[in-house]
Design a protein around this motif. Structure first.
Motif, PDB file in Angstrom:
ATOM      1  N   ILE A  69       0.810  -1.220   0.000  1.00 30.78           N
ATOM      2  CA  ILE A  69       0.000   0.000   0.000  1.00 30.78           C
ATOM      3  C   ILE A  69       0.846   1.274   0.000  1.00 30.78           C
ATOM      4  CG2 ILE A  69      -1.951  -1.140   1.102  1.00 30.78           C
ATOM      5  CD1 ILE A  69      -1.215   0.352   3.680  1.00 30.78           C
ATOM      6  N   PRO A  71       2.573   2.703  -2.469  1.00 30.39           N
ATOM      7  CA  PRO A  71       2.237   3.617  -3.579  1.00 30.39           C
ATOM      8  C   PRO A  71       0.914   4.355  -3.363  1.00 30.39           C
ATOM      9  CG  PRO A  71       2.944   1.501  -4.437  1.00 30.39           C
ATOM     10  CD  PRO A  71       2.812   1.358  -2.953  1.00 30.39           C
ATOM     11  N   LEU A  72      -0.063   3.695  -2.743  1.00 32.20           N
ATOM     12  CA  LEU A  72      -1.334   4.372  -2.461  1.00 32.20           C
ATOM     13  C   LEU A  72      -1.135   5.502  -1.471  1.00 32.20           C
ATOM     14  CD1 LEU A  72      -3.651   1.249  -2.133  1.00 32.20           C
ATOM     15  CD2 LEU A  72      -3.466   2.814  -4.066  1.00 32.20           C
ATOM     16  N   ILE A  73      -0.294   5.269  -0.479  1.00 27.80           N
ATOM     17  CA  ILE A  73      -0.020   6.315   0.502  1.00 27.80           C
ATOM     18  C   ILE A  73       0.690   7.490  -0.162  1.00 27.80           C
ATOM     19  CG2 ILE A  73       1.293   6.858   2.597  1.00 27.80           C
ATOM     20  CD1 ILE A  73       0.792   3.940   3.471  1.00 27.80           C
ATOM     21  N   GLU A  74       1.649   7.184  -1.032  1.00 24.62           N
ATOM     22  CA  GLU A  74       2.354   8.263  -1.733  1.00 24.62           C
ATOM     23  C   GLU A  74       1.407   9.041  -2.632  1.00 24.62           C
ATOM     24  OE1 GLU A  74       5.623   6.303  -3.646  1.00 24.62           O
ATOM     25  OE2 GLU A  74       6.849   6.330  -1.841  1.00 24.62           O
ATOM     26  N   ASN A  75       0.453   8.344  -3.275  1.00 23.66           N
ATOM     27  CA  ASN A  75      -0.528   9.051  -4.109  1.00 23.66           C
ATOM     28  C   ASN A  75      -1.400   9.962  -3.266  1.00 23.66           C
ATOM     29  OD1 ASN A  75       0.342   7.962  -6.488  1.00 23.66           O
ATOM     30  ND2 ASN A  75      -1.123   6.264  -6.468  1.00 23.66           N
ATOM     31  N   ARG A  76      -1.797   9.514  -2.097  1.00 20.99           N
ATOM     32  CA  ARG A  76      -2.597  10.354  -1.195  1.00 20.99           C
ATOM     33  C   ARG A  76      -1.817  11.587  -0.763  1.00 20.99           C
ATOM     34  NH1 ARG A  76      -8.063   9.218  -0.780  1.00 20.99           N
ATOM     35  NH2 ARG A  76      -8.284   6.981  -0.847  1.00 20.99           N
ATOM     36  N   SER A  79      -1.675  13.963  -3.652  1.00 17.95           N
ATOM     37  CA  SER A  79      -2.944  14.664  -3.860  1.00 17.95           C
ATOM     38  C   SER A  79      -3.155  15.732  -2.792  1.00 17.95           C
ATOM     39  CB  SER A  79      -4.110  13.674  -3.870  1.00 17.95           C
ATOM     40  OG  SER A  79      -4.262  13.091  -2.602  1.00 17.95           O
TER      41      SER A  79
END
Length: 129
Positions: A69, A71-76, A79
């Protein structure tokens, strides 16, 4: 002369020997105590091995989950840079990515330690120790 003094000391020494029945009973009690300690030690080693295996699996699973997860944290976080234009968050995530790996490692270790303690408590409670 010294030999005579030693001989006099040992001449007066006449210890009482207990009967063989008492000796055997005491020996059997001691051997039973040793067996009890051996069984307890074996049970403790078995509980420890189980707890170590559980904690290792939990720590590994936590590391894998957090790595997946990441990459998802980095995307958040990227954003969020839209909401906070005065802070360059995307640069922080790229330049300081090793911090994320340290956090993942620390979370995995803490999970493993807590899983070990919890599993030892549960196993000990089930066995009544």
């Amino acid at each position: 002369m010294e030999d005579d003094k030693l001989k006099d000391i040992f001449d007066g020494y006449n210890p009482e020997l207990s009967s063989s029945f008492q000796f055997m009973r005491k020996l059997e009690r001691n051997m039973e105590s040793v067996e009890i300690i051996k069984r307890h030690d074996a049970a403790l080693k078995r509980r420890n091995k189980i707890a170590v295996a559980i904690s290792g699996l939990c720590g590994f699973a936590m590391g894998v989950i957090l790595t997946l997860i990441l990459p998802l944290i980095e995307n958040r976080i990227s954003s969020m840079s839209i909401l906070l234009p005065f802070i360059n968050i995307s640069r922080l995530t790229v330049d300081y990515g090793f911090v994320a790996w340290i956090v993942i490692a620390a979370a995995s270790v803490l999970t493993a330690i807590n899983a070990y303690e919890a599993s030892m408590a549960i196993i000990s409670h089930k066995e009544g120790v």
